[in-house]
Motif scaffolding. Structure first.
Motif, PDB file in Angstrom:
ATOM      1  N   ASN A 335      -4.117  -8.403  -3.039  1.00 36.82           N
ATOM      2  CA  ASN A 335      -3.167  -9.391  -3.546  1.00 36.82           C
ATOM      3  C   ASN A 335      -3.147  -9.395  -5.075  1.00 36.82           C
ATOM      4  OD1 ASN A 335      -2.409 -10.150  -0.987  1.00 36.82           O
ATOM      5  ND2 ASN A 335      -3.776 -11.921  -0.901  1.00 36.82           N
ATOM      6  N   GLU A 338      -1.337  -6.196  -6.195  1.00 35.35           N
ATOM      7  CA  GLU A 338       0.102  -6.314  -5.984  1.00 35.35           C
ATOM      8  C   GLU A 338       0.737  -7.194  -7.062  1.00 35.35           C
ATOM      9  OE1 GLU A 338       1.836  -4.655  -4.021  1.00 35.35           O
ATOM     10  OE2 GLU A 338       0.712  -4.101  -2.240  1.00 35.35           O
ATOM     11  N   ARG A 355      -3.753   0.751  -4.940  1.00 29.64           N
ATOM     12  CA  ARG A 355      -3.134  -0.170  -3.992  1.00 29.64           C
ATOM     13  C   ARG A 355      -3.020   0.473  -2.604  1.00 29.64           C
ATOM     14  NH1 ARG A 355       2.124  -1.053  -5.335  1.00 29.64           N
ATOM     15  NH2 ARG A 355       2.103   0.208  -7.234  1.00 29.64           N
TER      16      ARG A 355
END
Length: 747
Positions: A335, A338, A355
């Motif tokens: 998270n 991102e 990622r």
């Protein structure tokens, strides 16, 4: 999408902090029919087996020939200098220090076929904001245009030899565990140095197998100059993205081409413009024949880790403590990554590989959690261990040898349970959070602030500390870091009350998990702009102030959080480490007993990133009641997924082919399923037919089969591969890579 070993590198980081033990052995390959008839309701044969190549002889070899293998054993593996075998055509691809995947030579000029996601770090590394090869793809028209990749190296396996006898003969029979370990390390070093004999192009490893019961030496030729030759655009190489990761049906062209280079005199050397393509001892021939359900398939590659024959106490620990906190930690980290990508396009490009890797690991642990529940793995393992106890107690000699094994394993994991979840969660919080790492910069200065007789901080030392903090704060995305830290602390709030870090009691009053998580969110919001970790001005005011020495001299709450998490990690590590003194000898004896109990003439060891062979067949599976997945996906199926938006955006030039332009039978197969036994590290493994010719490229497993890293479920576990015909179709009709097609003799 990823079967690279790097996907689980961060779990390996913790293993390097602690002293672990290797896993155990497996059952022999079971009898299977030579061909599979498509009967969706029939049980799948058990094709589990990650075999060392020297093991493929005798009854095991005969079983593989019944399945469809047509090669003599010496073609699979031959350690004679003057004879090449398939092991010389396969190579381990290392990406930095974090593991990697597999590749294979497909020409006599050192051309290597592997997965797009194995090359992903390298593609990202040679890309920039103006030229993003992840988005556009890359093709070198000639040798001069091939791009050197940093942090990539190749290891070509040339020998696998058992050295257990050499090591054991040097150890006194009455030696204790510590003395055994010392002698073993010394003898292993001597064997390695003797085998290398000063040759800097060789890398020699001695690895434990079957929980330390046997040792094998692996010898590799090192290649240090690796270059990117060709990779399709992400819309092909990563079609379906994280949404389709671990899923079936798939329509992904997960492939890329690299090349190995050496100096003009054939010596391994880092990148130099004058280096020349490496000439391998062996390369694979491409076979474009039509594939059918039941066809024999063989993979060669470097599976990273499996844990199949560990005990029921171990499995219970994994299910209750390890998997849930790893999932929470990776989710918080993803998270944050991102958010970083969303906040900055340059960051989005630079952290794309990270990622993808973390998203892959997150989905992996999600699959493990569901798989352990769906297949009741712990109960199954308990039943196996009960059978082991009955077997041991049925014979007085066996009882003396193995009677204490299960109690010792249970004792070991009782100790591990006292702090295991806290250890994993605090470790990964410190590993992933730049804010927590930055907090460690203040530790010495904090000690100075609390004690007037501590070492005096000079002006230069204060300036150096300030410069470090300023550099860190300028480099990080503070919004993303605060989000990540919030979610890490909230994961700690979900731990049992008695094992939550003390910091949660210092600042927060509510013992209820959900209420506590809300308080954590409010706390981080309050601290966001008022801490030495988030504000350079506040950091300077403390670093350059005249300190008042007392317990209240420095009360920055966010810093105290970082300090407490580090102290909790250190304490839990110390406590957790105590279980190894019970675990290691018991695990070794457990593996030995399990091998004896099976009575199998040949047993394979758990994966450890060494070269392995698996045998299987093309086969679909039943993922749920009333559902059957066929073993092939097609061009028309890919078009049906096309939305025009990433990750389901079929490139325009690939959208408008007629049936007659595809193949003679008007059907283009993209991906296929097989029963081959693979795991992380097998990314890029060549899928071969019975003649040892290349028919596909392994790139993933299915979500239902992830649990087989721990407990094999034959009906569920499948390997997902790119059909070589799809790779060649894209090369011919989309990217016009004529020179590579000619080089591969596929023109």
């Amino acid at each position: 999408m990823k079967l690279t070993y790097r996907g689980f590198f961060f779990f390996g980081l913790l293993a390097s902090v602690l002293t672990g033990c290797s896993a155990t052995g497996q059952e022999m390959l079971q009898d299977t029919p030579a061909r599979y008839t498509v009967q969706p309701d029939a049980p799948s044969p058990d094709h589990s087996g990650m075999w060392l190549l020297p093991q493929v002889d005798g009854a095991l070899y005969e079983q593989m020939t019944e399945m469809g293998l047509n090669l003599p054993p010496e073609e699979l593996y031959n350690d004679q200098i003057d004879n090449s075998s398939l092991n010389h055509a396969v190579l381990r691809i290392n990406v930095g220090e974090g593991g990697g995947g597999t590749g294979s030579f497909v020409s006599g000029e050192g051309l290597i076929l592997t997965n797009h996601h194995v090359a992903y770090d390298g593609i990202a590394g040679v890309s920039g904001t103006e030229q993003n090869y992840l988005q556009t793809g890359f093709y070198a028209e000639n040798y001069r245009d091939e791009l050197p990749l940093t942090n990539y190296s190749l290891y070509i396996p040339i020998e696998q030899t058992e050295v257990t006898g050499q090591i054991e003969s040097a150890i006194p029979k009455n030696a204790g565990n510590r003395l055994r370990a010392e002698i073993k390390a010394t003898v292993s070093s001597e064997i390695i140095e003797a085998r290398r004999d000063g040759n800097e192009d060789l890398m020699v490893e001695i690895n434990d197998f079957w929980s330390g019961n046997r040792q094998f030496m692996s010898v590799y030729k090192i290649i240090r100059d690796v270059r990117l030759v060709y990779a399709p655009e992400q819309a092909i190489g990563k079609f379906g993205g994280d949404i389709d990761n671990w899923m079936w049906p798939r329509h992904t062209g997960d492939y890329a081409f690299l090349r190995a280079y050496v100096s003009e005199d054939g010596v391994s050397a880092p990148y130099q413009p004058g280096n020349v393509p490496y000439t391998p001892e062996r390369h694979l021939k491409v076979n474009e024949r039509a594939l059918s359900p039941g066809d024999f398939t063989m993979t060669l590659g470097f599976p990273g880790s499996t844990y199949r024959f560990e005990s029921s106490p171990a499995f219970s620990f994994y299910q209750d403590q390890q998997f849930p906190v790893l999932y929470s930690a990776f989710k918080a980290y993803l998270n944050g990554l991102e958010m970083q990508a969303a906040n900055n396009p340059e960051t989005a490009a630079s952290n794309a590989a990270e990622r993808a890797s973390i998203a892959n690991a997150l989905k992996y642990y999600e699959g493990l959690i569901e798989g352990f529940q769906d297949y009741d793995v712990v109960s199954r393992k308990i039943a196996e261990d009960q059978e082991f106890v009955r077997w041991a107690e049925s014979d007085s000699l066996r009882k003396s040898e193995f009677g204490r094994v299960m109690p010792q394993l249970e004792q070991a994991y009782q100790i591990a349970r006292q702090s295991g979840d806290v250890l994993y969660l605090t470790f990964y919080s410190l590993q992933f959070s730049n804010l927590l790492q930055m907090g460690s910069l203040f530790n010495d200065f904090y000690e100075y602030s609390q004690a007037p007789d501590s070492v005096f901080y000079s002006s230069d030392e204060r300036q150096q500390l300030y410069d470090q903090v300023r550099t860190w704060q300028a480099a990080i995305d503070m919004e993303a870091e605060l989000l990540m830290l919030t979610e890490m602390l909230q994961a700690m709030a979900e731990l049992p009350e008695e094992r939550r870090p003390l910091i949660l009691y210092r600042f927060f009053g509510s013992p209820e998990s959900e209420t506590l998580k809300q308080e954590i969110q409010k706390f981080i919001t309050r601290q966001a702009s008022g801490s030495v970790l988030t504000d350079t001005t506040i950091a300077a005011s403390w670093i350059f102030s005249e300190l008042q020495f007392s317990d209240e001299a420095f009360t920055d709450s966010l810093y105290l959080v970082s300090r407490d998490i580090f102290e909790t990690f250190e304490l839990s590590r110390e406590n957790y480490s105590q279980h190894f003194q019970y675990l290691q000898p018991a695990q070794k004896r457990y593996a030995e007993g399990m091998i004896q109990m099976t009575g199998a003439p040949s047993v394979y060891a758990d994966a450890n990133f060494t070269l392995r062979l698996s045998a299987g067949q093309i086969m679909g599976y039943v993922p749920a009641d009333g559902v059957y997945y066929t073993p092939f996906t097609t061009y028309s199926g890919m078009l049906a997924k096309h939305t025009g938006d990433s990750p389901f955006d079929v490139p325009e030039q690939l959208q408008y082919f007629s049936d007659s332009e595809l193949t003679a039978d008007s059907s283009m197969y993209l991906n296929f399923l097989s029963t081959n036994d693979i795991t992380g590290g097998n990314s890029g493994s060549p899928v071969l037919d019975g003649n040892g010719e290349l028919i596909g490229l392994a790139f993933d497993g299915n979500i239902e089969g992830i649990v087989s890293d721990y407990y094999v479920v034959p009906d569920a576990a499948r390997t997902i591969s790119v059909d070589i015909r799809y790779i060649l179709f894209v090369m011919r009709h989309i990217h016009q890579t004529e020179r590579l097609l000619l080089e591969m003799e596929a023109g």
